[in-house]
Structures are given as C-alpha cells and as structure tokens.
Scaffold this motif. Sequence first.
Motif, mmCIF file in Angstrom:
data_model
loop_
_atom_site.group_PDB
_atom_site.id
_atom_site.type_symbol
_atom_site.label_atom_id
_atom_site.label_comp_id
_atom_site.label_asym_id
_atom_site.label_seq_id
_atom_site.Cartn_x
_atom_site.Cartn_y
_atom_site.Cartn_z
ATOM 1 N N LEU A 66 17.109 50.388 1.460
ATOM 2 C CA LEU A 66 17.817 51.639 1.726
ATOM 3 C C LEU A 66 17.478 52.184 3.108
ATOM 4 O O LEU A 66 18.364 52.644 3.841
ATOM 5 C CB LEU A 66 17.459 52.670 0.650
ATOM 6 C CG LEU A 66 18.147 54.034 0.757
ATOM 7 C CD1 LEU A 66 19.660 53.877 0.648
ATOM 8 C CD2 LEU A 66 17.626 54.985 -0.308
ATOM 9 N N GLU A 67 16.194 52.114 3.484
ATOM 10 C CA GLU A 67 15.783 52.648 4.784
ATOM 11 C C GLU A 67 16.370 51.838 5.932
ATOM 12 O O GLU A 67 16.719 52.407 6.977
ATOM 13 C CB GLU A 67 14.258 52.706 4.870
ATOM 14 C CG GLU A 67 13.657 53.778 3.982
ATOM 15 C CD GLU A 67 12.228 54.132 4.366
ATOM 16 O OE1 GLU A 67 11.650 53.453 5.247
ATOM 17 O OE2 GLU A 67 11.703 55.106 3.792
ATOM 18 N N ARG A 68 16.497 50.541 5.764
ATOM 19 C CA ARG A 68 17.135 49.735 6.814
ATOM 20 C C ARG A 68 18.594 50.137 6.974
ATOM 21 O O ARG A 68 19.097 50.246 8.095
ATOM 22 C CB ARG A 68 17.010 48.242 6.478
ATOM 23 C CG ARG A 68 15.649 47.662 6.759
ATOM 24 C CD ARG A 68 15.656 46.147 6.689
ATOM 25 N NE ARG A 68 15.918 45.669 5.341
ATOM 26 C CZ ARG A 68 14.988 45.493 4.417
ATOM 27 N NH1 ARG A 68 13.718 45.762 4.685
ATOM 28 N NH2 ARG A 68 15.311 45.036 3.220
ATOM 29 N N GLY A 73 13.664 53.675 9.410
ATOM 30 C CA GLY A 73 12.552 53.103 10.169
ATOM 31 C C GLY A 73 12.537 53.577 11.610
ATOM 32 O O GLY A 73 11.482 53.898 12.158
ATOM 33 N N ARG A 74 13.716 53.643 12.230
ATOM 34 C CA ARG A 74 13.799 54.120 13.611
ATOM 35 C C ARG A 74 13.405 55.586 13.704
ATOM 36 O O ARG A 74 12.770 55.999 14.679
ATOM 37 C CB ARG A 74 15.218 53.917 14.151
ATOM 38 C CG ARG A 74 15.600 52.468 14.377
ATOM 39 C CD ARG A 74 16.895 52.355 15.154
ATOM 40 N NE ARG A 74 18.013 52.957 14.455
ATOM 41 C CZ ARG A 74 18.759 52.333 13.545
ATOM 42 N NH1 ARG A 74 18.487 51.077 13.237
ATOM 43 N NH2 ARG A 74 19.772 52.942 12.971
ATOM 44 N N ILE A 75 13.800 56.375 12.700
ATOM 45 C CA ILE A 75 13.430 57.796 12.700
ATOM 46 C C ILE A 75 11.927 57.947 12.558
ATOM 47 O O ILE A 75 11.292 58.739 13.265
ATOM 48 C CB ILE A 75 14.167 58.539 11.568
ATOM 49 C CG1 ILE A 75 15.683 58.475 11.782
ATOM 50 C CG2 ILE A 75 13.714 59.997 11.499
ATOM 51 C CD1 ILE A 75 16.497 59.028 10.629
ATOM 52 N N ILE A 80 6.811 59.414 14.973
ATOM 53 C CA ILE A 80 5.378 59.155 15.077
ATOM 54 C C ILE A 80 4.947 58.987 16.526
ATOM 55 O O ILE A 80 3.896 59.483 16.946
ATOM 56 C CB ILE A 80 5.007 57.934 14.217
ATOM 57 C CG1 ILE A 80 5.059 58.336 12.736
ATOM 58 C CG2 ILE A 80 3.641 57.375 14.593
ATOM 59 C CD1 ILE A 80 4.962 57.185 11.764
ATOM 60 N N HIS A 81 5.752 58.325 17.327
ATOM 61 C CA HIS A 81 5.371 58.120 18.723
ATOM 62 C C HIS A 81 5.596 59.372 19.582
ATOM 63 O O HIS A 81 4.976 59.509 20.635
ATOM 64 C CB HIS A 81 6.127 56.922 19.302
ATOM 65 C CG HIS A 81 5.540 55.615 18.886
ATOM 66 N ND1 HIS A 81 4.563 54.961 19.607
ATOM 67 C CD2 HIS A 81 5.746 54.862 17.777
ATOM 68 C CE1 HIS A 81 4.211 53.849 18.981
ATOM 69 N NE2 HIS A 81 4.915 53.764 17.871
ATOM 70 N N GLY A 96 2.119 53.035 2.425
ATOM 71 C CA GLY A 96 1.785 52.802 3.825
ATOM 72 C C GLY A 96 2.979 52.447 4.690
ATOM 73 O O GLY A 96 2.853 51.665 5.643
ATOM 74 N N ARG A 97 4.131 53.056 4.412
ATOM 75 C CA ARG A 97 5.332 52.718 5.172
ATOM 76 C C ARG A 97 5.261 53.191 6.625
ATOM 77 O O ARG A 97 6.010 52.708 7.474
ATOM 78 C CB ARG A 97 6.577 53.268 4.484
ATOM 79 C CG ARG A 97 6.784 52.732 3.072
ATOM 80 C CD ARG A 97 8.169 52.998 2.556
ATOM 81 N NE ARG A 97 9.172 52.271 3.326
ATOM 82 C CZ ARG A 97 9.470 50.979 3.152
ATOM 83 N NH1 ARG A 97 8.836 50.276 2.236
ATOM 84 N NH2 ARG A 97 10.394 50.410 3.889
#
Length: 269
Positions: A66-68, A73-75, A80-81, A96-97
């Motif tokens: 679903l996240e892909r 994942g990009r969000i 985080i960065h 731990g995603r």
Amino acid sequence: RMGSFWNVKTILGGIAVYGSAVTVGFWYARRGKPIESIENIEEGVRREACNAVARSGEYDLRVGQLERWLGIGRIRQQMIHSFIEGDVLEVAAGSGRNLEFLAGNPSVKRLVMVDASPDMLARLNAEASRLNLAGNIEVHLGDAENLTDFADDEFDVVLDTFGLCSMENPERALTEMKRVCRKGGKVVLLEHGRSTRSLLSPVVNFVLDRNAVGHARKWGCIWNRDIDNLLESSGLHVVNVSLHHMGTTKKIVAKKLEGALSAKRAHEL
C-alpha cells in the motif's frame, strides 16, 4: 494534435465516470444500515489485532504494498531527512519502517525506539540486525501514553508515524511527546485520519466512518480520528502542515515553543 485531443477527452471522461461512481456509491451507501460506533471496539481487541498481524507477517507485506502505491516511502524519507536531527525518540515505532531512513540521516546522533507490542519489536529488532544497526539504537517496550523511561526535555525530536490511530488515549500520548521533547525541539508526525480540505472530504469521511469498526478489528487502527482536533488540544504549536491523499494523510511539524501557529491557524493559511 488529434491524438492530444483524444488523450484529454479520455482523461476528462475518466474523471466524469469516477465522479459519477463516487456520487452514486455515496448515495447508495447512505441508504444502508446505521454506522457502527468505533467506541464499541475495546482497546484489548485492537491491541490483539495489531499483535496478531505482526505475528502473521502480513503487516509489512500488506502495508509495504500500500505504501509503495501511495508513495508513503518518499514522504517518510523526505520528512526524516528534512526535520529529524540530534537525540531522537520514535514512539509507536512498529516494525521499524522508518529505520533505514533514520540510519541514513547523519544528523541523527542518538536513536531510541519505543513500541507497546512485543511482536512488533521483534520485527523491529530483526530489521535492525538486517541493517547492521543492532548496537547503534536503543529499543524499549513501552507505551507512548506513559513514557516513564524518559526524563522531561530529553530529546531534540520526537517522531511518530501512523501511531495515533492505534493509541487508546492519543491526547495523553501527545502530552507525553511534548513532555520529553526539549524546549525548542520538534514533534514530527505523519498520521492518517479524517479527510480535510478536499472537495471529496464528505465522501471520503463517510467511507472511513462506515468501515472504521471492521478496519479496527482487523488491524487495530482507528483510521477516522480527527487529527486536527487532537493537535488543537495538545498544546503543541504547529509550524508546518502538508496534506496528501485527499487530505487523509497529514505530515505535521510542531514545536515545543511559544509563539508558533496553533494547529487550527496553520490549516487556515
């Protein structure tokens, strides 16, 4: 030129069909049985659902797919960065995603991860071992609503991604996040909940409400919580909000600092 015309026509036709289907579906659904209250689902039932999903291995498989599809994942990576640094506490860390993105951020000096599910933590530890991070992070079994292992003003950043939906008392959890965050530090959230600021919000929220009980029984997640109201009552000061997926996914940066915008005011801008 003719090809471009037909491409535009096809797109507009698809939008019309989609809009009609949503409208008809919404009208038809409203004629059904009353929506069951999410309050009928006890915390123990939801916690066991979460643990069962973790034990089965279905969580990372289904959530990963679903996240892909949604680009989550990009969000996660961008958030985080851009906003995570220093001494970091992640609550409701799950399997731990976020771990790979956190490990790849050189601004993170100390990383502590907490989750209330032993089964989720087992998966988190396995992921840490896969990434050769087992000796570089601190992992705690604990509840975000009672962060008793940590002192006031201990962390530069407190991170939570898709955790408020699974907590019995999310208001208390936000208060605890604020307590352990240093003055001037950040509480960074990526959450899902009721749709806001979308033309389709009434339809989306109706669908979320109608299916909330079944979703909670299967996944342990209350996916129709009002994140805006939770933030407004938390005492945190929101400085950045971005919305995705028809307003159901919310990336939020708040500070433990006087003078920033309230959650309500940030959404009005």
